[in-house]
Write an enzyme that holds these catalytic residues in place. Structure first.
Site, mmCIF file in Angstrom:
data_model
loop_
_atom_site.group_PDB
_atom_site.id
_atom_site.type_symbol
_atom_site.label_atom_id
_atom_site.label_comp_id
_atom_site.label_asym_id
_atom_site.label_seq_id
_atom_site.Cartn_x
_atom_site.Cartn_y
_atom_site.Cartn_z
ATOM 1 N N GLY A 212 23.161 21.554 -13.064
ATOM 2 C CA GLY A 212 23.202 20.699 -14.242
ATOM 3 C C GLY A 212 21.864 20.053 -14.516
ATOM 4 O O GLY A 212 20.793 20.644 -14.303
ATOM 5 N N SER A 213 21.902 18.813 -14.949
ATOM 6 C CA SER A 213 20.695 18.140 -15.425
ATOM 7 C C SER A 213 19.685 17.798 -14.336
ATOM 8 O O SER A 213 18.553 17.424 -14.660
ATOM 9 C CB SER A 213 21.071 16.870 -16.191
ATOM 10 O OG SER A 213 21.759 17.194 -17.377
ATOM 11 N N THR A 214 20.061 17.904 -13.061
ATOM 12 C CA THR A 214 19.053 17.683 -12.018
ATOM 13 C C THR A 214 17.944 18.729 -12.112
ATOM 14 O O THR A 214 16.811 18.474 -11.700
ATOM 15 C CB THR A 214 19.679 17.711 -10.613
ATOM 16 O OG1 THR A 214 20.316 18.972 -10.393
ATOM 17 C CG2 THR A 214 20.689 16.583 -10.437
ATOM 18 N N PHE A 215 18.272 19.903 -12.673
ATOM 19 C CA PHE A 215 17.272 20.967 -12.809
ATOM 20 C C PHE A 215 16.219 20.617 -13.857
ATOM 21 O O PHE A 215 15.153 21.241 -13.903
ATOM 22 C CB PHE A 215 17.957 22.294 -13.166
ATOM 23 C CG PHE A 215 17.039 23.485 -13.107
ATOM 24 C CD1 PHE A 215 16.628 24.015 -11.888
ATOM 25 C CD2 PHE A 215 16.566 24.077 -14.269
ATOM 26 C CE1 PHE A 215 15.773 25.105 -11.835
ATOM 27 C CE2 PHE A 215 15.724 25.172 -14.225
ATOM 28 C CZ PHE A 215 15.321 25.689 -12.996
ATOM 29 N N LYS A 216 16.485 19.629 -14.684
ATOM 30 C CA LYS A 216 15.504 19.220 -15.694
ATOM 31 C C LYS A 216 14.201 18.749 -15.066
ATOM 32 O O LYS A 216 13.142 18.795 -15.697
ATOM 33 C CB LYS A 216 16.104 18.127 -16.587
ATOM 34 C CG LYS A 216 17.244 18.628 -17.475
ATOM 35 C CD LYS A 216 17.959 17.505 -18.203
ATOM 36 C CE LYS A 216 19.111 18.048 -19.042
ATOM 37 N NZ LYS A 216 19.905 16.963 -19.682
#
Length: 482
Positions: A212-216
């Site tokens: 999810g958004s941790t990959f941002k």
């Protein structure tokens, strides 16, 4: 001598020669194969003829050996706080073999490792005293993670960014290795291996799920390193909503009121703007995003600590719309908690990643060091110091002003990133809640990643900040105390 007798003699000699060759082959080749055969009962009898060496956490043994009362196996393995440490130790079973540290260091722990043998052992033919495995695990951080996860299905990892020491590896639900250590534990084994909760799966190291958004954080690092944007405070070219390339599909943000249109990287991380990072990934292109992801450790199937971790994956073949979706940690992107802890560790350590390891030393029975893993680490630059510094600042804004407020700790510098990843076809199942962070205080540092795979929270209440951040906070507090 007539011809018939001569031929018979030659044939007999040939048979004798063939017999000698076969006997030699059996004695010097097949004998070793038979001796090493996993089904050879004598090997198990020898392995458990004496107490095994131990796995050490925080200066204390979390394993032991107890005398059996029946059968031909003299000792069996015991575990202290087995549920707490099973993701670290693995198990050593008289029937089902050994896994993780128990399996990797089996010969060291049972005294058959060649490095343990002394001249006297060679003369007497006796087995050497078993060695021990000293881990890097901090018992306080391990327990903080285990207690905070509670009855949730999930996992957590903590790393010291400056040394690469793994301070905690927790996977829940867990199991007690003592329950399957003996020779008559088939019922317990069946229960563990058929449970839908899969308690024997090491979710911290060996289950990669959409981050999810941790990959941002990875996408932001790629954009800064590439020069697509020069600063986390430079406005991006980001429409809201954003239409995925070559499609009519529009991507929106979790909050319609979030200031995501043309937001800076800092603001986009604070509000976790999908539109910003999807377009950023598409603008960079899959090759550049993949290159940065692989620097952090994605697509590496040889990561040993020394337990082999499953590879986190950034896909290699996709179209531009799918590339955009990878920018928000979806499509075919997957990551383990270990991997996301490594991302935060590298950012916290000025852009350098120290090779993570879970074993500090191995010793012989007298305590002499056989191998020092703490001094055998390698350091790899992942991103520039400037990029790391900017990302640290933006991650701190996530905690003070953004979606990660539940990880705030008084007197500690905390930077983090939340994530909520889709689960199931058309996101039909409960989403995964992620949180990755670092904490710094009084010269100490720690990097953490947590995933909550399943909890009793209502679907509308599932978020990285609500479920995963409190676990990370407890771990950071334990690591940085005093």
């Amino acid at each position: 001598m007539n011809k018939t007798i001569r031929r018979a003699s030659v044939f007999t000699l040939f048979l004798v020669f063939a017999l000698l060759v076969r006997a030699t082959w059996v004695q010097f080749y097949d004998a070793k194969a038979l001796a090493d055969d996993s089904d050879n009962r004598r090997n198990v009898i020898e392995q458990y003829a004496e107490p095994l060496g131990n796995i050490i956490v925080g200066g204390k043994s979390v394993t032991g050996s107890q005398r059996t009362t029946s059968g031909d196996l003299a000792y069996q393995r015991t575990y202290t706080d087995g549920d707490l440490y099973s993701a670290v130790t693995g198990y050593s079973s008289q029937v089902y073999g050994a896994t993780q540290l128990e399996g990797i260091y089996q010969k060291l722990l049972d005294g058959t490792d060649s490095g343990l043998t002394t001249v006297m052992d060679t003369v007497t033919g006796e087995r050497a005293a078993p060695g021990n495995v000293i881990t890097t695990i901090d018992p306080d951080v391990q327990k903080a993670a285990y207690d905070a996860l509670g009855d949730k299905k999930g996992a957590a990892v903590a790393i010291d960014p400056t040394t690469g020491k793994i301070l905690a590896v927790v996977s829940t639900p867990s199991y007690d290795p003592s329950s399957i250590a003996g020779s008559d534990d088939s019922a317990a084994w069946k229960k563990l291996t058929t449970s839908s909760d899969k308690p024997m799966v090491n979710r911290a190291l060996r289950q990669a799920l959409p981050p999810g958004s941790t990959f941002k954080l990875v996408v932001a690092a790629a954009a800064l390193e590439d020069g697509l944007y020069s600063s986390v405070d430079e406005k991006t070219d980001s429409p809201n909503p954003y239409t995925l390339p070559e499609t009519r599909t529009t991507l929106t943000n979790e909050s319609s009121s979030a200031p995501c249109e043309n937001a800076t990287i800092r603001v986009a991380l604070e509000y976790s703007c999908n539109t910003v990072f999807a377009k950023m990934a598409a603008d960079l292109g899959q090759a550049k995003v993949r290159a940065t992801a692989e620097k952090f450790g994605f697509n590496d199937s040889t990561l040993d600590m020394p337990v082999r971790a499953y590879a986190s994956v950034y896909p290699t073949k996709m179209d531009s719309a799918e590339t955009a979706l990878t920018g928000i940690g979806q499509f075919d992107v997957t990551a383990t908690p270990l991997q996301m802890a490594m991302v935060s560790a590298a950012i916290a350590n000025g852009g350098e990643l120290v090779s993570p390891h879970m074993v500090s030393q191995t010793t012989d029975g007298s305590g002499n060091v056989l191998k020092d893993y703490d001094s055998d680490t390698s350091t790899k630059r992942i991103v520039s110091a400037s990029t790391a510094s900017q990302l640290q600042s933006a991650m701190q804004s996530v905690i003070t002003d953004g979606t990660g407020t539940n990880a705030r700790i008084a007197g500690v510098t905390v930077g983090g990133k939340t994530g909520t990843a889709q689960h199931g076809e058309n996101n039909s199942q409960t989403p995964y809640a992620w949180f990755t962070s670092y904490g710094k205080a009084d010269g100490k540092e720690v990097a953490v990643a947590v995933i909550i795979e399943q909890s009793d929270a209502a679907r509308s209440e599932v978020s990285g900040n609500g479920l995963a951040a409190p676990v990370a906070k407890a771990m950071m507090e334990a690591a940085l105390k005093n």
